[in-house]
Design a protein around this motif. Structure first.
Motif, mmCIF file in Angstrom:
data_model
loop_
_atom_site.group_PDB
_atom_site.id
_atom_site.type_symbol
_atom_site.label_atom_id
_atom_site.label_comp_id
_atom_site.label_asym_id
_atom_site.label_seq_id
_atom_site.Cartn_x
_atom_site.Cartn_y
_atom_site.Cartn_z
ATOM 1 N N ASP A 21 0.736 -1.064 0.255
ATOM 2 C CA ASP A 21 -0.214 0.117 -0.179
ATOM 3 C C ASP A 21 0.529 1.336 -0.229
ATOM 4 O O ASP A 21 1.696 1.424 0.397
ATOM 5 N N LYS A 27 -1.067 8.425 1.804
ATOM 6 C CA LYS A 27 -2.837 8.642 1.388
ATOM 7 C C LYS A 27 -3.858 10.452 2.446
ATOM 8 O O LYS A 27 -4.459 10.237 1.953
ATOM 9 N N GLU A 35 -7.218 4.311 -4.716
ATOM 10 C CA GLU A 35 -6.857 3.067 -3.026
ATOM 11 C C GLU A 35 -6.468 1.801 -3.707
ATOM 12 O O GLU A 35 -7.830 1.491 -4.890
ATOM 13 N N PHE A 36 -5.473 1.382 -3.333
ATOM 14 C CA PHE A 36 -5.501 -0.474 -3.739
ATOM 15 C C PHE A 36 -6.819 -1.583 -2.681
ATOM 16 O O PHE A 36 -6.960 -1.128 -1.965
ATOM 17 N N THR A 37 -7.312 -2.033 -4.195
ATOM 18 C CA THR A 37 -7.889 -3.010 -3.464
ATOM 19 C C THR A 37 -7.345 -4.212 -2.558
ATOM 20 O O THR A 37 -6.099 -3.871 -3.009
ATOM 21 N N LYS A 38 -8.258 -4.759 -1.824
ATOM 22 C CA LYS A 38 -7.684 -5.902 -1.076
ATOM 23 C C LYS A 38 -6.426 -6.703 -1.596
ATOM 24 O O LYS A 38 -5.397 -7.281 -1.323
ATOM 25 N N SER A 39 -7.601 -7.158 -2.895
ATOM 26 C CA SER A 39 -7.316 -8.033 -4.081
ATOM 27 C C SER A 39 -5.771 -8.149 -4.542
ATOM 28 O O SER A 39 -4.888 -8.264 -4.662
ATOM 29 N N GLU A 40 -5.744 -6.486 -5.195
ATOM 30 C CA GLU A 40 -4.926 -5.388 -6.085
ATOM 31 C C GLU A 40 -3.726 -5.152 -4.601
ATOM 32 O O GLU A 40 -2.635 -5.494 -4.633
ATOM 33 N N LYS A 41 -3.871 -4.745 -3.585
ATOM 34 C CA LYS A 41 -2.072 -5.410 -2.536
ATOM 35 C C LYS A 41 -2.133 -6.777 -2.578
ATOM 36 O O LYS A 41 -0.378 -6.351 -2.079
#
Length: 241
Positions: A21, A27, A35-41
């Motif tokens: 992140d 931020k 914002e990164f999604t959970k899967s992107e993180k």
């Protein structure tokens, strides 16, 4: 000596790769930051083979804090400086580019920072070098024929580059001995070429490129020194390996 302003830029890229992140300061302060999604993180965290670091110079930094009691605000500024409070420069100014000051321990401090802040990832020093801007009025062969020995020496006898490379290799050796996961070091550059923002006047090469004679290359003193270093027996006394 740590170039804090460049570190502030560095962590913008490193935090996503290491922690998945952006840093909290980004931020809070960067408008429109996605914002990164959970899967992107999960996808981006650890998505690197190694970290490549280009290092040329360092700076002192000046930290100032201004308080406005009427507005209830505190303003913090961090500014780069080339000299400390006593007037001592951060290092010897390189020939050819005003912004480069030689500071080998700055490279060590940067590598230590990466080791301690980011869990000791695999690192390569992908660029490190020193510029020069000699006055060359004709080809190497013409300089020889005309007996222009001062220009020949300026072109080929780059002892300052040998010292620069050796000092930075020592810095790398020291940080490796302290446990940093540094796997390689690359000199910028193999030969003189077009430098972004500086054109062909500035020369970083271990080999001299003759722009007056079909870009023929001639090894400088630093080229021969570096070749001997790379071929040296690592067990030999005095070797930097």
């Amino acid at each position: 000596m740590l170039n804090f302003i460049k570190i502030m830029l560095f962590y913008r890229y490193m935090d996503p790769f290491i922690r998945g992140d952006y840093p909290e300061s980004m931020k809070k302060n960067v408008k429109g930051l996605p914002e990164f999604t959970k899967s992107e993180k999960a996808l981006i965290k650890g998505a690197y083979d190694y970290i490549g670091i280009n290092y040329y110079t360092s700076r002192f930094v000046e930290h100032t804090c201004t308080v406005d009691p009427m507005a209830g605000t505190i303003t913090i500024n961090i500014n780069e400086r080339i000299a400390d409070d006593e007037g001592n420069q951060v290092g010897l100014q390189a020939k050819g580019q005003d912004g480069i000051y030689v500071r080998p321990d700055g490279l060590k401090n940067l590598l230590v920072y990466v080791k301690e802040e980011y869990g000791n990832p695999e690192v390569y020093v992908t660029e490190n070098g020193i510029p020069d801007k000699p006055t060359i009025t004709s080809s190497i062969q013409d300089l020889i024929a005309q007996g222009k020995n001062e220009e020949l020496s300026a072109a080929l006898d780059d002892y300052y580059r040998i010292e620069h490379t050796q000092d930075h290799l020592i810095a790398v050796r020291e940080v490796i001995r302290e446990g940093a996961n540094v796997k390689g070091y690359i000199v910028w550059t193999l030969m003189d070429n077009m430098e972004v923002g500086a054109g062909y006047d500035v020369r970083f090469g271990l080999n001299f490129t003759d722009y007056f004679d079909n870009h023929k290359r001639y090894p400088k003193k630093s080229d021969k020194w570096y070749a001997n270093f790379l071929n040296a027996d690592g067990t030999k006394e005095g070797s930097l390996k």
